[in-house]
Each structure stands twice: as structure tokens, then as C-alpha cells.
Motif scaffolding. Sequence first.
Motif, PDB file in Angstrom:
ATOM      1  N   MET C   1      62.458 -95.845-100.931  1.00 41.03           N
ATOM      2  CA  MET C   1      63.540 -94.840-100.878  1.00 41.03           C
ATOM      3  C   MET C   1      63.119 -93.593-101.661  1.00 41.03           C
ATOM      4  SD  MET C   1      66.491 -94.072 -99.760  1.00 41.03           S
ATOM      5  CE  MET C   1      67.751 -92.862-100.089  1.00 41.03           C
ATOM      6  N   PRO C   2      62.963 -92.465-100.986  1.00 34.70           N
ATOM      7  CA  PRO C   2      62.482 -91.263-101.667  1.00 34.70           C
ATOM      8  C   PRO C   2      63.534 -90.717-102.618  1.00 34.70           C
ATOM      9  CG  PRO C   2      63.199 -90.716 -99.446  1.00 34.70           C
ATOM     10  CD  PRO C   2      63.393 -92.191 -99.616  1.00 34.70           C
ATOM     11  N   GLN C   3      63.065 -90.085-103.657  1.00 37.93           N
ATOM     12  CA  GLN C   3      63.974 -89.498-104.625  1.00 37.93           C
ATOM     13  C   GLN C   3      64.552 -88.197-104.092  1.00 37.93           C
ATOM     14  OE1 GLN C   3      61.989 -89.227-108.383  1.00 37.93           O
ATOM     15  NE2 GLN C   3      63.876 -88.553-109.402  1.00 37.93           N
ATOM     16  N   LEU C   4      65.817 -87.971-104.322  1.00 42.00           N
ATOM     17  CA  LEU C   4      66.423 -86.714-103.881  1.00 42.00           C
ATOM     18  C   LEU C   4      66.250 -85.642-104.949  1.00 42.00           C
ATOM     19  CD1 LEU C   4      69.702 -88.006-102.187  1.00 42.00           C
ATOM     20  CD2 LEU C   4      67.580 -87.222-101.110  1.00 42.00           C
ATOM     21  N   LEU C   5      66.223 -84.425-104.489  1.00 41.53           N
ATOM     22  CA  LEU C   5      66.134 -83.271-105.392  1.00 41.53           C
ATOM     23  C   LEU C   5      67.368 -83.214-106.280  1.00 41.53           C
ATOM     24  CD1 LEU C   5      64.574 -80.514-105.866  1.00 41.53           C
ATOM     25  CD2 LEU C   5      66.326 -79.514-104.393  1.00 41.53           C
ATOM     26  N   ASP C   6      67.166 -82.941-107.566  1.00 40.35           N
ATOM     27  CA  ASP C   6      68.327 -82.692-108.412  1.00 40.35           C
ATOM     28  C   ASP C   6      68.077 -81.522-109.359  1.00 40.35           C
ATOM     29  OD1 ASP C   6      66.945 -83.589-110.641  1.00 40.35           O
ATOM     30  OD2 ASP C   6      67.740 -85.627-110.466  1.00 40.35           O
ATOM     31  N   GLU C   7      69.011 -81.326-110.270  1.00 39.51           N
ATOM     32  CA  GLU C   7      68.978 -80.142-111.128  1.00 39.51           C
ATOM     33  C   GLU C   7      67.851 -80.178-112.158  1.00 39.51           C
ATOM     34  OE1 GLU C   7      71.609 -82.004-110.529  1.00 39.51           O
ATOM     35  OE2 GLU C   7      73.302 -80.734-109.900  1.00 39.51           O
ATOM     36  N   THR C   8      67.166 -81.303-112.294  1.00 47.47           N
ATOM     37  CA  THR C   8      66.087 -81.365-113.282  1.00 47.47           C
ATOM     38  C   THR C   8      64.763 -80.840-112.726  1.00 47.47           C
ATOM     39  OG1 THR C   8      65.454 -83.594-112.596  1.00 47.47           O
ATOM     40  CG2 THR C   8      67.149 -83.423-114.310  1.00 47.47           C
ATOM     41  N   ALA C   9      64.790 -80.383-111.491  1.00 45.78           N
ATOM     42  CA  ALA C   9      63.549 -79.892-110.877  1.00 45.78           C
ATOM     43  C   ALA C   9      62.880 -78.841-111.756  1.00 45.78           C
ATOM     44  CB  ALA C   9      63.850 -79.305-109.496  1.00 45.78           C
ATOM     45  N   LYS C  10      61.607 -79.003-111.992  1.00 51.19           N
ATOM     46  CA  LYS C  10      60.854 -77.989-112.735  1.00 51.19           C
ATOM     47  C   LYS C  10      59.383 -78.090-112.391  1.00 51.19           C
ATOM     48  CE  LYS C  10      60.257 -80.861-116.820  1.00 51.19           C
ATOM     49  NZ  LYS C  10      60.554 -81.064-118.229  1.00 51.19           N
ATOM     50  N   GLY C  11      58.623 -77.126-112.870  1.00 52.60           N
ATOM     51  CA  GLY C  11      57.201 -77.090-112.538  1.00 52.60           C
ATOM     52  C   GLY C  11      56.960 -76.188-111.343  1.00 52.60           C
ATOM     53  N   VAL C  12      55.947 -76.523-110.569  1.00 52.36           N
ATOM     54  CA  VAL C  12      55.632 -75.708-109.395  1.00 52.36           C
ATOM     55  C   VAL C  12      55.985 -76.460-108.115  1.00 52.36           C
ATOM     56  CG1 VAL C  12      53.784 -74.594-108.084  1.00 52.36           C
ATOM     57  CG2 VAL C  12      53.828 -74.436-110.587  1.00 52.36           C
ATOM     58  N   TYR C  13      56.908 -75.920-107.390  1.00 55.49           N
ATOM     59  CA  TYR C  13      57.195 -76.395-106.041  1.00 55.49           C
ATOM     60  C   TYR C  13      56.503 -75.423-105.108  1.00 55.49           C
ATOM     61  CZ  TYR C  13      60.577 -79.996-107.346  1.00 55.49           C
ATOM     62  OH  TYR C  13      61.164 -81.131-107.833  1.00 55.49           O
ATOM     63  N   ILE C  14      55.358 -75.802-104.645  1.00 58.01           N
ATOM     64  CA  ILE C  14      54.549 -74.865-103.875  1.00 58.01           C
ATOM     65  C   ILE C  14      55.180 -74.612-102.505  1.00 58.01           C
ATOM     66  CG2 ILE C  14      53.042 -76.601-102.781  1.00 58.01           C
ATOM     67  CD1 ILE C  14      51.705 -73.379-104.334  1.00 58.01           C
ATOM     68  N   GLU C 209      59.855 -64.118-116.132  1.00 54.91           N
ATOM     69  CA  GLU C 209      60.915 -65.004-115.646  1.00 54.91           C
ATOM     70  C   GLU C 209      60.924 -66.320-116.421  1.00 54.91           C
ATOM     71  OE1 GLU C 209      61.262 -63.507-110.997  1.00 54.91           O
ATOM     72  OE2 GLU C 209      59.464 -64.583-111.623  1.00 54.91           O
ATOM     73  N   MET C 210      59.742 -66.850-116.730  1.00 53.64           N
ATOM     74  CA  MET C 210      59.699 -68.104-117.501  1.00 53.64           C
ATOM     75  C   MET C 210      60.245 -67.867-118.911  1.00 53.64           C
ATOM     76  SD  MET C 210      58.638 -70.452-115.396  1.00 53.64           S
ATOM     77  CE  MET C 210      58.469 -71.803-116.571  1.00 53.64           C
ATOM     78  N   ARG C 211      59.921 -66.725-119.506  1.00 56.08           N
ATOM     79  CA  ARG C 211      60.464 -66.403-120.833  1.00 56.08           C
ATOM     80  C   ARG C 211      61.987 -66.317-120.797  1.00 56.08           C
ATOM     81  NH1 ARG C 211      56.344 -63.927-124.459  1.00 56.08           N
ATOM     82  NH2 ARG C 211      54.448 -63.553-123.252  1.00 56.08           N
ATOM     83  N   ARG C 212      62.523 -65.959-119.660  1.00 57.33           N
ATOM     84  CA  ARG C 212      63.976 -65.828-119.536  1.00 57.33           C
ATOM     85  C   ARG C 212      64.639 -67.126-119.098  1.00 57.33           C
ATOM     86  NH1 ARG C 212      66.624 -60.736-118.766  1.00 57.33           N
ATOM     87  NH2 ARG C 212      65.285 -58.978-119.319  1.00 57.33           N
ATOM     88  N   GLY C 213      63.864 -68.197-119.010  1.00 55.00           N
ATOM     89  CA  GLY C 213      64.517 -69.477-118.773  1.00 55.00           C
ATOM     90  C   GLY C 213      64.348 -70.080-117.399  1.00 55.00           C
ATOM     91  N   ALA C 214      63.455 -69.529-116.588  1.00 59.53           N
ATOM     92  CA  ALA C 214      63.207 -70.178-115.301  1.00 59.53           C
ATOM     93  C   ALA C 214      62.564 -71.542-115.547  1.00 59.53           C
ATOM     94  CB  ALA C 214      62.295 -69.307-114.438  1.00 59.53           C
ATOM     95  N   ASP C 215      62.757 -72.437-114.588  1.00 62.29           N
ATOM     96  CA  ASP C 215      62.218 -73.792-114.722  1.00 62.29           C
ATOM     97  C   ASP C 215      60.888 -73.966-114.003  1.00 62.29           C
ATOM     98  OD1 ASP C 215      64.495 -75.058-116.133  1.00 62.29           O
ATOM     99  OD2 ASP C 215      65.562 -74.413-114.330  1.00 62.29           O
ATOM    100  N   GLY C 216      60.478 -72.958-113.286  1.00 61.25           N
ATOM    101  CA  GLY C 216      59.213 -73.084-112.591  1.00 61.25           C
ATOM    102  C   GLY C 216      59.097 -72.085-111.473  1.00 61.25           C
ATOM    103  N   ALA C 217      58.080 -72.313-110.657  1.00 65.56           N
ATOM    104  CA  ALA C 217      57.787 -71.396-109.563  1.00 65.56           C
ATOM    105  C   ALA C 217      57.950 -72.107-108.238  1.00 65.56           C
ATOM    106  CB  ALA C 217      56.370 -70.850-109.694  1.00 65.56           C
ATOM    107  N   ASN C 218      58.469 -71.366-107.268  1.00 67.20           N
ATOM    108  CA  ASN C 218      58.658 -71.920-105.930  1.00 67.20           C
ATOM    109  C   ASN C 218      58.088 -70.901-104.953  1.00 67.20           C
ATOM    110  OD1 ASN C 218      61.608 -72.952-103.988  1.00 67.20           O
ATOM    111  ND2 ASN C 218      59.492 -73.611-103.862  1.00 67.20           N
ATOM    112  N   THR C 219      56.770 -70.785-105.043  1.00 67.88           N
ATOM    113  CA  THR C 219      56.109 -69.762-104.238  1.00 67.88           C
ATOM    114  C   THR C 219      54.757 -70.288-103.769  1.00 67.88           C
ATOM    115  OG1 THR C 219      55.508 -67.416-104.173  1.00 67.88           O
ATOM    116  CG2 THR C 219      55.064 -68.595-106.222  1.00 67.88           C
TER     117      THR C 219
END
Lengths: 319, 319, 319, 319
Positions: C1-14, C209-219
Motif C-alpha cells: 500500500m503506497p504512502q499518501l502525500l501529506d503535510e510533512t512533505a519536504k526535500g526535493v520533489y523533482i 525561499e528556503m530561508r523564508r521557510g519553504a520545505d523544499g523544491a518542486n521543480t
Amino acid sequence: MPQLLDETAKGVYIIAATPFADDGGLDLESAERMTDFYLECGVSGMTILGVMGEAPKLSAQESADFVSRVLARVKGRVPVIVGASSAGNRNLGAFVKKVMDMGAAGVMVAPIAGLKNEEQIEGYYDAVVREIGSTPIVLQDYPQLTNVHMSVSVINRMLAKHDSIKVLKHEDVPGLRKLSKVRAADSDGSRKRRISIMVGNSALHLPQEMRRGADGANTGFAYPEMLVEAVNLCLEGKFDAAEDLYDVYLPIVRHEQQPALGLAVRKEVLRRRGVIKSAHVRAPGYAMDAAEHKELDELMARLERKLAEIGRATKPFKG
Amino acid sequence: MPQLLDETAKGVYIIAATPFADDGGLDLESAERMTDFYLECGVSGMTILGVMGEAPKLSAQESADFVSRVLARVKGRVPVIVGASSAGNRNLGAFVKKVMDMGAAGVMVAPIAGLKNEEQIEGYYDAVVREIGSTPIVLQDYPQLTNVHMSVSVINRMLAKHDSIKVLKHEDVPGLRKLSKVRAADSDGSRKRRISIMVGNSALHLPQEMRRGADGANTGFAYPEMLVEAVNLCLEGKFDAAEDLYDVYLPIVRHEQQPALGLAVRKEVLRRRGVIKSAHVRAPGYAMDAAEHKELDELMARLERKLAEIGRATKPFKG
Amino acid sequence: MPQLLDETAKGVYIIAATPFADDGGLDLESAERMTDFYLECGVSGMTILGVMGEAPKLSAQESADFVSRVLARVKGRVPVIVGASSAGNRNLGAFVKKVMDMGAAGVMVAPIAGLKNEEQIEGYYDAVVREIGSTPIVLQDYPQLTNVHMSVSVINRMLAKHDSIKVLKHEDVPGLRKLSKVRAADSDGSRKRRISIMVGNSALHLPQEMRRGADGANTGFAYPEMLVEAVNLCLEGKFDAAEDLYDVYLPIVRHEQQPALGLAVRKEVLRRRGVIKSAHVRAPGYAMDAAEHKELDELMARLERKLAEIGRATKPFKG
Amino acid sequence: MPQLLDETAKGVYIIAATPFADDGGLDLESAERMTDFYLECGVSGMTILGVMGEAPKLSAQESADFVSRVLARVKGRVPVIVGASSAGNRNLGAFVKKVMDMGAAGVMVAPIAGLKNEEQIEGYYDAVVREIGSTPIVLQDYPQLTNVHMSVSVINRMLAKHDSIKVLKHEDVPGLRKLSKVRAADSDGSRKRRISIMVGNSALHLPQEMRRGADGANTGFAYPEMLVEAVNLCLEGKFDAAEDLYDVYLPIVRHEQQPALGLAVRKEVLRRRGVIKSAHVRAPGYAMDAAEHKELDELMARLERKLAEIGRATKPFKG
């Protein structure tokens, strides 16, 4: 063997709605009734899956089913144009091949969003023509919707380059002078053929456009019988008689021409006239509220009163 | 007699800010210091009352005062271009006459909002040239701001028709290929003269643009000494050295290039460097908050660290 | 059973490309190599069929095949988000159901074109959530592309109303202050949960953006290893070290961020690095010319030189 | 002491043209005749220097002269609203002070271009109100022109916050439902006062808008006597009689409503009716060609024929 669209196209090519059931499912039975209705009104052609046909909200299967059912019902009596605008040329090409194989007479192609200058516009249609070969094309010039703006020059350049562009669907605003300029190129020696110009933009300027040399209307007004009669009168040179008739319907033409609300109104009029079972517009789309229904009641009642004054009436469709 | 702008323009034509006091009043003393600063940085020209000069927020009197004071301070040492974009051609004509009489070297004219196709664009510049005669023009191609989109063809047609267009201020995005195509027309026989191409768009792609044949920069980066050095290196063919230097400043170039915020940042850097007294931007405009000040602190401190690594430093302006 | 996305997402979502063969056909083998590459780079998640994934140019079958192949290759090691933006909610709903059944962790939904005010935006997402129930959503705020503009208020209202919106993909420009304001609502009591904010816009302002509190990059930057390292450093509070690294790549980040050209460049870098077989972009799309290839040669060579100065190098992907 | 605009405004507030001589000079004599004409038609107020008044094409001196002359001619018989939209708030403030000192009843302020979301819109009007204090404001909601889109919520929030906003000039499309929603807030307890709603958009939907509770028209149709009679009939509850009359003029209303061309047509009708000496529109602007004159001949002749059928006629203005 169905006839292909060519530059002699004239009259009313009605922009057909796509009927849905109240639950949003495709209603092919209503599609058949609607086809009968349009033919009974005397249209010279039909354009399906155009902007007003909610094409991008159909699944690939639904599109194919709808095209197939309409073509089967028309049985070649009039040419059927299929809207084929698509975000990708490969998908566009595959879809065009499919509908032409089914018996469509040609396709309508609006420029994709994001074309910002005339080199880009020209390049886009070059690529489309490479993709679909000699398939007859209706070039849709509808900047209010596409935000793609074509000058007369770029339209004429594309008409010169691509013989497969048979019809200009003219709906720029203000557009009367533009129409005259494109028309002028037919006879001033700068173009080798006379193209067909059909007007859209909900027919808001139909009488003026016909006087300036348009060949007909390519729009979806819910009283197509008026479009047919008015266009025919114009084609016989009886412009004033055409405009007298048209003006009786102008209050509703004007009302239907509103963006978003217009499609909902158009479907509701067709429903009230017994043409389609439900006026459902797929989401995201406009759903009429009580005030809008009342407003339409009044406008339709006024139309009947004004028609009565000249000894006429609309008649519900019996099917 | 001041020299007029011509096609040989090259180097850095700095886009000047318009300094205000904290209360919003025009600060002509800072305007003089700023002029000295730009000249000390080695700019080849100045452009005042451009987009970043908040021109439409000045009264007619303030514009005249500002132009007059800057011209008096420059004393003909470099050409001064004045932004003259205007909603009406009659006002534009009167303003152009006034600033040229004062000693400006030419004017910058962006297309007015609402030009939607290339016939309209061409017609607009035809009318402008009729209005201002042979006054040298910088043609500004900045679609992100004006929402007017010019293809290479229409630019080349206008350059062919109007000898008075001397400089293309190139700031379309993506724009590198466009720059090369306009440049190519200088030497492929299709244009009789080589025009000047200066790049804007906050210099975000300056090294690539210089490699493709730009003649310089026409933008307002708050460290003009870098623009001057980098452009000069490029003009000597030392592209890699130029790019090495440029890249040290790129983080701030990139930061300053943000719409709205960018002007506020630019003025604040000038203030911190001792060039102007206040970073005030007239309303409606962006006012930096504490977080933005801290962000700029960090970026400026990082710049100094990176410069120190190569044995350099910025120096505050002494005036 | 795959994990669903939640609010703890962080890091790089390419943001993944969609690889095609030179003839334009879908290249599923390259899709697998690309998946391996991204995982090897250490991404925390993948987003497929986003804007840069040329989603609207795929057929329904191709989309399904691509999603299926990527999911099979990932084998649940990281969450996979699927872009699900669609012109019709019914199609959107059917597609979301399909990909979630296949094992996607959530979907990314950009507002459809034509939403003009905040009631319309809110109404749109209300309808989407009704359509797809509790499926986790990445809300994409990318006005430069969609021309749909959301204020902080409307974003916060939607986050308050719809628990299924787990991540804000932030790419407005200027956007730094906006990011801070959305972030602030996590802790000032006005929102009950802390949401995830991932930044897009080609990472052009990632360090700020990271200094301002972003959790990661989605690019989708073509050197994901830098994004991963820089984001991880930021998440450890080592902002200056992150920015030092980032700035080495900034010239290419800046180059890749150009609209239209950017995707072509990104695919070409991936091709050169041995990740995908062809850099083909489906029409209508940008095709790099010789000058653009040379430009990229230079930028990539400069990157290697600058990395060498700090004792580093990029390495081609072995697969 | 002139009366200030307040929420009881109703009837026709005509949007006045700005008359020029054939050489483009301001024609103040025609301005006086035009003022007499509007008053003779029975308008309840006048709005000068609106969008159709070519305000941005006047010099500061011309604007002042025109306002002064019109106010002197009106002699306080009806309130005169002055369009005060401006790129800078400081200029706006100075201009508002000047015209209010001269005796204007209030000002009309459209949002500046570039306001992209509702926080920005609200912030803009907050700043305007700070600048001009309690000066009565007509809030112009004309997104087709300004590209600034306001939902009912943001309009209602601004009406709640700023008592000085007395009138909503409603011209969004589709706009009927929006009008009803703003109107509803007057009586559902959510707003403490009933505001005035005047409709623009060239009166294209006037009868429907009056039925939905509009207080009048704020547009510049060249047969103001029809607007006055139709609005008055509506205010007496005689909606059908009003619509009967309106529909006779609808073909010309529809024709005049075309962007760009519309202003030229409007001025030409006023010229033909003996109201102004020249139909000149300042450049950049639309100049009617022979075909457009013929088209207008026909439309005006048709109007007379249709009026004759109901025993009426238009009468040229004697002055």
C-alpha cells in the motif's frame, strides 16, 4: 463518399451544442434529436465539438461516440466540420485522421493559447498543415477567447500558403473592417481563390457582416431558423428584410452572446424548445439560477410578442 | 550642441531611477548625485524617465524639472535618452519637442498598451514617427510589461521604414534567438544599416546576449560599475572574463529582476551606497518590509565576500 | 500500500520530464532510466505529468502507460505526484481515480485558465475537491503560466476549507513575501495545521525561499543533485553553505528558467548526461538550434570549471 | 456650493465625449453645446474625462480647461463627476483636489493596470482613499478594459470599508448575477447603506440590469434621450415599456459598443446630430472609413424608420 469542405461554403454552419443528461453523461439520443432539429431548420452544415461544444470536457471515447452518432444521423445531407483544436499536434493529427475517416467534411482549428506574435502564429499553422496534410480547415480567428491576435496580413499570408484553409471563421471584435480587408484580397489579385468567410461571435453583427461580404454564419444561436432565413435573404441581396427579421431576435442574440452564461442560456433554450433533454453544462461551467431563468422567460415571451406583431411565431420542435 | 543618438550607440546606457524624498517629493539634489555616480561608473549614456524611472507618476512640471537638472549636470558628456511613452501622440509629440530642445539625445518609445497585432504595432510607430519627425528613437521591446508582442519580422520592417529608430532595446523572453535574428538582418543584405541593440530585462542574460552580438546594456542594475566592466570586456572579445565577473553579481541581478520588488531593491541599494537620500517609491509601488531588508543585507554581504575572494570590493559612492 | 502525500512533505520533489524518441514516440525505457537517475540523485519525491512534463500533448493511453511505468520503477521508494490539471472536472476525476488506483501518492492541480477572481478560484477548487474526495492535492500557484492570480487570503481560505490540500507549490513572482505570509498562517493560530510549501519557478529564488521557510523544491532543474544537496543543507540550517553551492549552478538555473526554451534545454542537459535518449520536445514546442547548443556547451563547460575550482565535478549518469 | 455625489444617485449620468476640432485641438465651444445637449436630454448627471473622454490624451492644462468650462456651463444644475484614474496616487490626489475645488461632485476611479489579486485591489483603493479623503467616489468595475477583476466579495469589502464609495459603475461581463449579488448586500444586513449602482458597458444589457435593481445608466450612448426615457420608465416600474423603447435603439447600442470603433461612431453620431463640430478622435484612435460611414448611414436610417413606425423621430439638436 462524403463531400469535403471547400471555399464555396455558405449559409449557416450551425455550431452544435453537446447534449448531456442531468447527471453529466453524454446524451446521444438528444444528439440525434438536435441533429434532426438543425437539419429541419435548414442549416447548410454543422460544426461539432467547437468551443461551445464543450469539446475539452469530453473523454476521447465520448468525442468519438458523439462524432460517430452525429455523422450517422446526418447521413451526408450536409457537411459536418469537427473542432480539432488540441494542445499537441500529434494528438491533433490522430484525432483529425479519425474523424475524417469517419466521414467529417473538414476540421476547425483555433490557434493554441500562448502564440504571441505573427511568426509564431504562422509557424503554428505550418506545423498543423504538415500534420494533417490536405484536410480542409476552418481557420478560427477568435481572439477574445484564445488571446491570439491575427492581423489581416498574417491571415492572408496563411491563406496564400495553405490551400487547405477553406473557410475563415471570423469573430474578431471590432471586426467589420477586418472582414472587408480579407474579402478584398479575394478580388484585388493578391489571392488566387475566393475563400469562404463565415461569421461567429454569436452573430452579434450578422447583418453588417453579411453586407460586407460574409458568406454565412458559423455560430450556435438557439433559433437557427432565424439565422437560416436571414442569411438566405442576405445571399439574395435582401439585406433590409434580413435585418428586419434579425432585429426581432437581437435582444436574445445579445443576451446569448455573454461569455460563460451564453452557453447555459443556449442549451436552456434548446431544452425548452424540445430539442435536447437537459440543459446541463459540464463543470467547470455556468449553471443558471432562478433569476436567470426568469430573465430568460421574459426575453422569450418578448420574442413571441414581437413575432406575433409581424404575424409569426416560433414553434417547438416535434422531433 | 548636444550629440544625437545614432546607430553606433554601445556600452552601458544606464536606466536611471528617479529619486524622491521620504515624503514623496522629487529630490533633485539626489538626482545630481546619482548623475555623478553613473558618470563615475563609466556609463556611456543615460536613459531617464524609463519604466523604472516612475515616469507616469511625475507631474508634467516634475518631469521637466528632472530632465532639465540631469541634462545640466551631465553637460553633454554622455548622451541622455528620455523615456517618452505616452497614451496620446499629441502629448508625446509635445513632450519630445520639449526634451529635445532641452538637449536630450533621443527618446525611448514603448508601444502603448492594447496594440494587439503587428499591423497595429506598425501603424502605431508610423504615427509616432510622423509626430516627432527625425528625433532618434530607442524602440523598446518589453512584452512582459507592455503585453505587446513583436516578431522579428515586424521589428525589421519598422527598422527598414524608419531611419530614426537607432537602437532596439531588447528585453523579450525568451529573447536570445530573437536578438540573433535581428542582428543577422544587419549583415545579410536585408537592412542597409547596422542598428544598435542594447539589452534590458535587468541584464539577466547579459553575457549570453553580448556573445550574440548585443552592443551593450540599457538597464538599471544598482552596481553599474559591473555592467560597464563586463560590457567593455565583451566588446573587447573577453567574454569569459566578463562572465566570470558578471556571475559574482548574478545573485543580486536575479534578485533585482523581480517585478515590482525590483525597483524598491534597486533604489535601496543606491541609497545604501550613498547615491540617493531615500529609497522612496511613489505609490502605488512596492515598499520593502523588514524581511526584505534582511534578505538584501544577506545578499549584499554575500556579494562582498565573493568579491573579496577575488581581491575586490564595492566602494560606497563619495559624491 | 503506497504512502499518501501529506503535510510533512519536504526535500526535493523533482518535476520529471516526459522522454520521447526522436520520432516523437513515448520512450518508456528512458522514463525508467530517468526514474533511476532521479532516485540516485536523492530526490524525496517525483512529480510527473506536470507542466514541464508535456502532459496535454500525451494521449490518454500514453499518460496511463507513462504513469504506470514510472510507478513500477519507483516501487514505492518515494511518493509520486501526478499532474491532473484538466479542462473538465469529470475527466479530471476519472484520471485522478485511475492514477491513485495505480499507486500515486497525490495529484497536482493548477487552476484552469479563465478563472478571473477569487470567488471563481475558490469555487473551482471546491468543485475539484467534491470531484476527487480526499485525494491529496498539491495546489499549484503559477500565475505566469496560468494567468490565474491568488492572493494569500484566498490560498489560506482554501487551505482552511480543504484538508486534502497538503502542499502549496509556490511559484508566484515576486513571491518571497507571499511565501512568508502563507507560512506565517501556520503558526499564528489562523490555521490548524502546518502545510508543506515547495517552491517551483525553476528554483530561481531557492536560497531566499528556503530561508523564508519553504520545505523544499518542486521543480525540474537538470542537475537534481544540486537541488537535493542545497535543500538538505537548508533543512539543517546551513543556509550559507547551501547558497554557496547553489550560486555555482545559478547561471544554468537562470538559463533553464526561460519559458519555452527552458524545457528544451532541460531535456538536452538530461540527454547529455546520459539520462534520456532524445531531447525531443513534442510540437508545438521549442527546438534548439545550433547557436543554442553552443550556448549550452559554454554554460555547461563553465559549470565544470567552477565546480573544479571547489574540487567538484558533475558526473554523467551510468544507469 | 455644489452638491456632492451620494448614494441616492439615479437616472442617467451620461459619459461625455471630449470634443476636438478637426486639427485635434480641444474644442471648448463644442463642449458647451454638448453640455447643453445632454442637459436638454434630461440627464441626471454628467461624467467627464472617463475612458470614452480620451482623458489620458489631454495635457494637464487641457483637462483643467475642459473641466472648468463644463462646470461653468452646467451651473450646478446636475452633479458632474470627473474621471480621475491615474498611474500615480500623488498625481491623482492633486487632480482630485483641483477638480473638487472647481465644483465637481465626485470622481470616478478605475483600478490601475496590473492589480492582479484582490489584496492588491483592496490595497489600491485603501491608498486612493487615504490620498483623497472623503471625496465621493464612483468605483468603476470594467475588467474588459482594465484587466482587473473584482469579485462581489472584494467589492462589498471595499464598500463596507470606505463610506466615500457612493456608486458602483457596473460593467463586468457577464454581469447580471454580479449586479444582483452586490444589490442583495444592501438589504440582507451585510451593508449598512444602500449604494447606487449605475451600469456602463455601453448599456448593452440595460433593461435586464434595471430589472435587477440598477439605479440608472452611466454610459455615453449618442441618443441619451432614449437612455433617459428608458431608465425613467424602469424607475417607475414600467419595465416592458422601457424595453420596447430600448429595443428600437438596440441595433445602434450594439454597434456603438464595439471597442475602439465605438468611440468614433459615438462622436460621429453626435456630430451628425449637430452636437459637436468634429468627430475627431485623438491618435492613437480609430478613424472611420467610407464603409463605416455608409454602415452608420444605414443604421441611423433604419432607426428613423423604426421610430416612425411607432410615431416617433429623433430630432437634431438646435443648440
